[in-house]
Design an enzyme around this catalytic site. Structure first.
Site, short mmCIF file in Angstrom:
data_model
loop_
_atom_site.label_atom_id
_atom_site.label_comp_id
_atom_site.label_asym_id
_atom_site.label_seq_id
_atom_site.Cartn_x
_atom_site.Cartn_y
_atom_site.Cartn_z
N LYS A 80 -1.33 0.70 -4.03
CA LYS A 80 0.06 0.47 -3.64
C LYS A 80 0.63 -0.75 -4.37
CE LYS A 80 -1.00 0.38 0.83
NZ LYS A 80 -2.44 0.75 0.81
N THR A 81 -0.12 -1.85 -4.35
CA THR A 81 0.35 -3.07 -5.02
C THR A 81 0.41 -2.85 -6.54
OG1 THR A 81 -0.71 -4.34 -3.28
CG2 THR A 81 -0.05 -5.56 -5.23
N ASP A 125 4.33 -6.31 1.27
CA ASP A 125 3.08 -5.68 1.67
C ASP A 125 2.99 -5.70 3.19
OD1 ASP A 125 0.71 -4.43 1.23
OD2 ASP A 125 -0.39 -6.21 0.57
N THR A 174 -0.30 0.51 5.45
CA THR A 174 -1.44 1.37 5.77
C THR A 174 -1.12 2.20 7.02
OG1 THR A 174 -2.33 -0.50 6.99
CG2 THR A 174 -3.23 -0.13 4.80
N ARG A 233 -10.36 0.15 -5.88
CA ARG A 233 -10.71 -1.26 -5.65
C ARG A 233 -12.21 -1.41 -5.44
NH1 ARG A 233 -7.73 -3.83 -0.77
NH2 ARG A 233 -5.97 -3.82 -2.20
#
Ligand code: ADE
Length: 360
Positions: A80-81, A125, A174, A233
């Site tokens: 997302k980031t 975020d 999330t 990640r």
């Protein structure tokens, strides 16, 4: 809060044993060496999301207009980031980064909003954790590119409308279900990110190994990908740990056997489950007879935050079918029992599971 300008280009490679040669056109200093892709063309996976973003960006650039506000949702670590950075890069604008919990007063947000230039990206975020007063402050900013400022109090109260530049809000969460309807409705583009396939994660592992200048073979990349819980990640995190191991205990090349040994030391099992994943399932099985059990009870037994379990642990266990959520609570599936070497409880288990699934 920081302002970020992303620049530079990264090549991808796909040879079997990747060469140790450095890539000439990128700056390798630690500050600049990001494993994250910087352009949509470098992004691996999430095909449908990437395709629709490409179209939206190209159209906005053609019309010389800012993008619609964008909401990105999905489990942690799926990009997302990264996508927010890429969108800003593709649009050629600045990105300002903050998060829901960091904005505890409307005034904080006012300061950030008034500094944004035309088309700049504001990335929030964990937007589901925005305090209510700040959220209400955001509505006119998103809709009318203005904020209403109240001076004085009571009968002397006066309102002043402050004009903003047409910025683009990118929210990430999330927990899309926790967003209020008025906030949700103010986004023009909604994109959910899903877990990556093993093949996509293999590509990501190879790309990152190239950028880290570490040789990796096909099976080494596959083994890391397979144990990364569908999450880029985690690929990058495991890759770095396996690199350390390969360089200290072997010849520096990442192969399947090296991955096995390194990940055994890291406490990552054959399916990629961590100690916390295993403890979560074991708690349901050992302390609650396999479930159903409420998440709060599991969190209390494990002495973990409920949010961590719901955001970080559960999504992947649900995805691989080790966990079942029913109206009565969480249950460990027969696959979870088998994976953790427990014998299945009584003969009635299968029937009970079928029964519980009816109410899902
Ligand atoms: N590194 C982390 N996520 C990635 C992705 N989706 N594509 C390419 N490289 C990545």
């Amino acid at each position: 809060m920081k302002n970020v300008v992303t620049t530079g280009k990264i090549d991808s490679m796909n040879s079997s044993i990747l060469s140790k040669k450095s890539i000439p056109d990128i700056d390798r200093s630690p500050e600049i060496l990001y494993l994250r892709p910087r352009r949509l063309s470098e992004y691996i996976g999430q095909k449908q999301v990437v395709e629709t973003l490409k179209i939206a960006i190209e159209a906005a650039l053609k019309r010389k207009e800012p993008l619609d506000h964008i909401l990105l949702y999905g489990p942690p670590g799926l990009g997302k980031t990264t996508l927010a950075h890429i969108i800003a890069e593709e649009m050629g604008v600045k990105i300002t980064i903050t998060s829901g919990p960091a904005l505890d007063k409307g005034g904080d947000l006012l300061g950030i909003l008034t500094r944004l230039e035309e088309s700049d990206v504001l990335f929030i975020d964990e937007i589901h954790r925005l305090p209510r007063v700040v959220e209400e402050f955001l509505y006119p900013a998103m809709e009318d590119f203005a904020v209403d400022f109240i001076f004085d109090k009571g009968v002397h109260a006066r309102s002043h409308r402050y004009r903003l530049k047409r910025f683009v809000l990118i929210g990430a969460t999330t927990r899309v279900g926790m967003l209020s309807a008025p906030l949700r409705e103010r986004f023009g583009i909604f994109k959910g990110l899903d877990f990556y396939s093993v093949e996509e994660l293999v590509e990501i592992a190879k790309r990152s190994a190239t950028l880290l200048n570490v040789p990796i073979d096909e099976q080494g990349a596959y083994e890391i990908a397979r144990r990364s819980r569908g999450t880029p990640r985690i690929v990058n995190r495991l890759l770095k740990r396996v690199r350390d191991f390969a360089q200290v205990r072997a010849d520096g090349v990442i192969r399947k056997e090296i991955v096995h040994e390194a990940l055994r030391l890291e406490g990552v099992d054959e399916q990629g489950l961590t100690l916390l994943d295993q403890q979560f399932l074991k708690t349901i099985i050992e302390s609650y007879g396999g479930g159903p059990v409420g998440i709060e009870a599991i969190a209390a037994t494990l002495q973990e935050e409920t949010d961590t379990l719901v955001d970080v642990v559960e999504p992947y266990l649900l995805k691989i079918g080790f966990l079942i959520r029913t109206s009565a609570g969480r249950k460990a599936s027969p696959d979870a029992y088998r994976h953790l070497n427990y014998s299945l409880p009584g003969r009635g288990y299968g029937a009970a599971l079928q029964e519980s699934l009816k109410f899902k």
